[in-house]
Design a protein around this motif. Structure first.
Motif, mmCIF file in Angstrom:
data_model
loop_
_atom_site.group_PDB
_atom_site.id
_atom_site.type_symbol
_atom_site.label_atom_id
_atom_site.label_comp_id
_atom_site.label_asym_id
_atom_site.label_seq_id
_atom_site.Cartn_x
_atom_site.Cartn_y
_atom_site.Cartn_z
ATOM 1 N N PRO A 173 31.696 58.594 44.880
ATOM 2 C CA PRO A 173 31.590 59.779 44.022
ATOM 3 C C PRO A 173 32.279 59.576 42.680
ATOM 4 O O PRO A 173 33.270 58.843 42.579
ATOM 5 C CB PRO A 173 32.274 60.876 44.843
ATOM 6 N N CYS A 233 33.562 61.821 39.141
ATOM 7 C CA CYS A 233 33.812 63.092 38.463
ATOM 8 C C CYS A 233 34.033 62.787 36.986
ATOM 9 O O CYS A 233 34.954 62.053 36.630
ATOM 10 C CB CYS A 233 35.032 63.778 39.060
ATOM 11 N N HIS A 274 24.326 61.223 40.835
ATOM 12 C CA HIS A 274 25.510 61.045 41.677
ATOM 13 C C HIS A 274 26.818 61.295 40.909
ATOM 14 O O HIS A 274 27.898 61.103 41.461
ATOM 15 C CB HIS A 274 25.527 59.646 42.277
ATOM 16 N N THR A 294 29.232 64.062 39.056
ATOM 17 C CA THR A 294 29.547 65.466 38.822
ATOM 18 C C THR A 294 30.181 65.606 37.448
ATOM 19 O O THR A 294 31.195 64.964 37.165
ATOM 20 C CB THR A 294 30.513 66.005 39.889
ATOM 21 N N ARG A 295 29.597 66.425 36.597
ATOM 22 C CA ARG A 295 30.013 66.513 35.198
ATOM 23 C C ARG A 295 30.621 67.875 34.884
ATOM 24 O O ARG A 295 30.122 68.906 35.309
ATOM 25 C CB ARG A 295 28.792 66.253 34.304
ATOM 26 N N HIS A 296 31.700 67.843 34.109
ATOM 27 C CA HIS A 296 32.359 69.058 33.622
ATOM 28 C C HIS A 296 32.498 68.931 32.103
ATOM 29 O O HIS A 296 33.044 67.948 31.607
ATOM 30 C CB HIS A 296 33.743 69.230 34.250
#
Length: 287
Positions: A228, A230, A254, A256-258
């Protein structure tokens, strides 16, 4: 995690690498990788807000208190190999990564190349390297040759006070940052010189890359990541200035973006605690 860190040194086959360490030894093993021309102090505001991890933040070769590499020794893959040597020194067969900018790019190369070693990665405003296509390689190599020949005639700036060095770093072009943040990086990045202060950084780091990955090469590393990821992107940072790069990132399901308001070094600014909350949740799932 405690606010205070301690220093460690790794005597590798070709050079000594310095690092700052936060957290208990029984925490999740994490190697921290800073951005270009920065150093391990890049995590000074973020690390104290993280919990449950054992963070070893490196001064990558040529930066901070670490040794310098031989000529033309600063490719992304050579830096990645150094990170792996540190992991071996620590006895870490499996570990996570925390990377900013260039450190995030190196993290992506490691995670894509060695999915059995990297259990996950938290990245800040970085993922894909600058790329160029095959037909541009001769021109890119010529730029490197020209700059290498000119390097001998260049001299590092000498500041008569630390305050002036901090001011110069704070105004640093496209990646300007607050004086408070700049002071953290400068403290680890200066050395005495002729009655004043100059940068410890290896001048070779200012050379253009002799060879760049193609866009297909770069994407292949990210697509090969099995753990994973991030990713925190700064809305006023480097990557959002290149919409085509952000568009490519959106294709990597795959990751996860903030997206957070702030500049390229937002983890060294007031957003540090907000980013730590995001990363804490991510690291807790890896533990």
């Amino acid at each position: 995690m405690q606010a205070n860190s301690h220093e460690v040194r790794f005597s590798l086959p070709s050079l000594e690498v310095a690092a700052k360490v936060w957290g208990d030894a029984d925490g999740l093993p994490v190697i921290g990788l800073h951005g270009w021309l920065d150093n391990a102090a890049t995590f000074d505001r973020l690390a104290p807000h993280l919990s449950g991890i054992h963070l070893v933040a490196l001064d990558l070769p040529g930066h901070g208190l670490s040794g310098h590499m031989p000529a033309a020794g600063y490719s992304l893959w050579q830096q990645a190999a150094t990170v792996l040597q540190v992991a071996e020194s620590l006895g870490w067969k499996r570990f996570a990564l925390l990377g900013h900018s260039m450190g995030a790019i190196i993290s992506g190369i490691l995670a894509g190349s060695l999915p059995d070693r990297v259990m996950g990665a938290c990245l800040i405003d970085g993922l894909l390297p600058f790329t160029s296509e095959a037909e541009e390689a001769p021109r890119q190599m010529a730029r490197f040759f020209d700059a290498s020949l000119a390097l001998a005639d260049k001299r590092k700036p000498v500041y008569d006070s630390v305050a002036k060095a901090v001011d110069a770093r704070a105004r640093g072009g496209n990646t300007a940052l607050s004086h408070e943040a700049a002071a953290l990086l400068v403290e680890r990045g200066l050395m005495p010189e002729h009655g004043g202060w100059t940068w410890r950084t290896d001048p070779q780091l200012m050379l253009p890359s002799p060879m760049r990955l193609t866009s297909e090469h770069a994407a292949a590393f990210i697509e090969a990541i099995q753990s994973p990821v991030c990713l925190v992107l700064a809305n006023q940072g480097v990557m959002h200035k290149h919409p085509q790069v952000v568009e490519r990132i959106e294709r990597f399901a795959h990751i996860t973006r903030h997206d957070i308001d702030g500049g390229h070094h937002l983890h060294l600014e007031e957003q540090a605690e907000e980013i730590a909350t995001i990363f804490d949740s991510f690291f807790a799932k890896l533990a």
